[in-house]
Design an enzyme around this catalytic site. Structure first.
Site, PDB file in Angstrom:
ATOM      1  N   HIS A 308      37.448  37.063  39.208  1.00  0.00           N
ATOM      2  CA  HIS A 308      37.770  38.005  40.279  1.00  0.00           C
ATOM      3  C   HIS A 308      36.786  37.806  41.424  1.00  0.00           C
ATOM      4  CE1 HIS A 308      38.406  41.855  42.382  1.00  0.00           C
ATOM      5  NE2 HIS A 308      39.559  41.905  41.763  1.00  0.00           N
ATOM      6  N   ASP A 366      45.031  41.521  36.555  1.00  0.00           N
ATOM      7  CA  ASP A 366      46.306  40.910  36.915  1.00  0.00           C
ATOM      8  C   ASP A 366      46.911  40.141  35.745  1.00  0.00           C
ATOM      9  OD1 ASP A 366      46.288  41.714  39.688  1.00  0.00           O
ATOM     10  OD2 ASP A 366      44.696  40.268  39.984  1.00  0.00           O
TER      11      ASP A 366
END
Length: 431
Positions: A308, A366
């Site tokens: 991330h 995600d």
């Protein structure tokens, strides 16, 4: 505004300029450069604004190094584990967890605003059948200002409140109807006897020909997806909402701008990109090939759903989402779904590989949210609309906070100009 007792000295061509330093309640100190241009005739250069605080806020704090996400001071894992989405909405909007009576009143107000103006059905039908649901959502949310004139005055505190409730309440209906229109099924109206997540699932998957019962495991997983995506500080779409709001635009236009920004594959489309990668891998036996490609610095391939930009540790939202993914996959079964089989095995092999651990490339929110939505039966085209639905409360909370900020002014980023200087116009016959 935070108090300052320190300054930074910037010396330019022998002239010193004192810049105030502000200390936040959490996070790095901030140098105030607002008077730099007036005093020194200089701008700062920060492409992407990655080192610039564009506002002060009390809503959400992220510590990427620790892997920490706080909403009004409450850790996201506690909220996702002990609370539910509408309670988190209340927290983000009003700053405190509600009492039982306050929560009941808030939930009732949201529930009573879930229906859309009946004429908005005509607006949906104006799109082509193959229109992406995000295109429909951008258009429909922007058009709400044409249907709800009594909540567009940003200077009226009550109208701001009504617009906030309307957007939170109607966004599941808008997203579900965008899906129904996309797949050619009739619209399903919301029901007041269902909770927020169950209502959304029913509007997406029910058909008039038979009854639809929402499985509580799926409803809880959906609620967690909403909760874990509710707000994420000053990201691209939130900054877009704030920038649009700074011009005095109505709330529906501001949220439509946020949805449009979220649509980008580098932002809200990450979980869709992750599922498309899993589909590309295709089968469990090909996973080692793709892991090897991800390790090869000369290969542009990257494992989507791992790592991330902000979190340099494990994404705190992913821990909670993984639990939901395990519950949903156990309920739905993955024996006959090659995509989900690939996802489970890829997660296992990547977590066992020192390369990914050393680089802190852990599965992020995600990765798991895409797996859950795939298992529920949503097409990848609906992943980002669901993200937009979830993030609406964060956008609204940031929007309301900005409108109440006495320091608010219209956004006007500067630039480092590298184009031509003054040139005189040449008539076309002389060029």
């Amino acid at each position: 505004m935070a108090e300052t007792k320190r300054t930074a000295t910037l010396t330019i061509d022998g002239v010193s300029h004192e810049l105030p330093i502000y200390s936040p309640t959490a996070g790095p100190d901030v140098i105030d450069i607002r008077k730099l241009y007036a005093e020194a005739g200089l701008f700062t250069y920060d492409p992407g604004f990655t080192s610039t605080a564009s506002c002060d806020s009390t809503i959400t704090f992220i510590d990427g190094g620790k892997g920490e996400l706080l909403h009004r001071g409450y850790p996201i894992d506690q909220l996702a584990g002990k609370s539910h989405y509408l309670e988190v909405c209340y927290l983000l909007l009003y700053g405190e967890l509600p009492s039982a009576a306050e929560l009941e009143d808030f939930e009732e107000r949201v529930t009573k605003h879930t229906m859309l103006h009946e004429q908005m059905q005509n607006f949906f039908r104006g799109f082509r059948r193959d229109a992406h649901p995000m295109a429909v959502m951008v258009g429909v949310v922007g058009a709400m200002s044409a249907f709800y004139h009594d909540s567009t005055d940003i200077n009226d505190e009550w109208q701001r409140e009504v617009a906030s409730i309307r957007l939170i309440a109607k966004m599941p209906t808008i997203a579900a109807w965008a899906y129904k229109y996309h797949v050619g099924q009739p619209f399903v109206y919301p029901r007041n006897d269902l909770d927020y997540a169950s209502n959304f699932l029913r509007m997406c998957f029910a058909v008039p020909a038979e009854e639809y019962e929402v499985d509580p495991i799926l409803s809880r997983a959906m609620d967690r997806i909403f909760t874990l995506h509710a707000d994420h500080e000053q990201n691209a779409s939130t900054s877009t909402v704030r920038l649009a709001s700074s011009s005095g635009a109505n709330p529906f236009a501001c949220i439509a701008a946020g949805i449009a920004c979220l649509w980008g594959p580098a932002h809200g489309g990450a979980n869709q990109a992750c599922l498309e990668m899993l589909q590309e891998i295709g089968s469990v036996d090909r996973i080692p090939e793709y892991i090897a490609r991800a390790k090869d610095k000369n290969d542009p391939f990257r494992l989507m759903g791992f790592g991330h930009r902000v979190y340099k540790n494990f994404d705190p939202r992913a821990k909670v989402m993984k639990q939901s993914a395990d519950e949903v996959l156990d309920l739905m079964g993955i024996e006959n779904n090659p995509v989900l089989q690939v996802a489970k095995e890829l997660e296992k092999q990547a977590l066992d590989d020192p390369y990914f651990a050393d680089k802190k490339l852990f599965p992020n929110v995600d990765f798991y949210s895409g797996i859950i939505l795939e298992a529920m039966g949503f097409p990848t085209s609906m992943f980002t609309p669901i993200f937009a639905l979830s993030r609406t409360v964060g956008w609204i909370s940031q929007w309301k906070e900005q409108l109440g900020d006495p320091q608010m002014k219209i956004g006007r980023p500067r630039q480092l100009y590298l184009g031509e200087t003054h040139r005189d116009y040449v008539d076309i016959e002389n060029r």
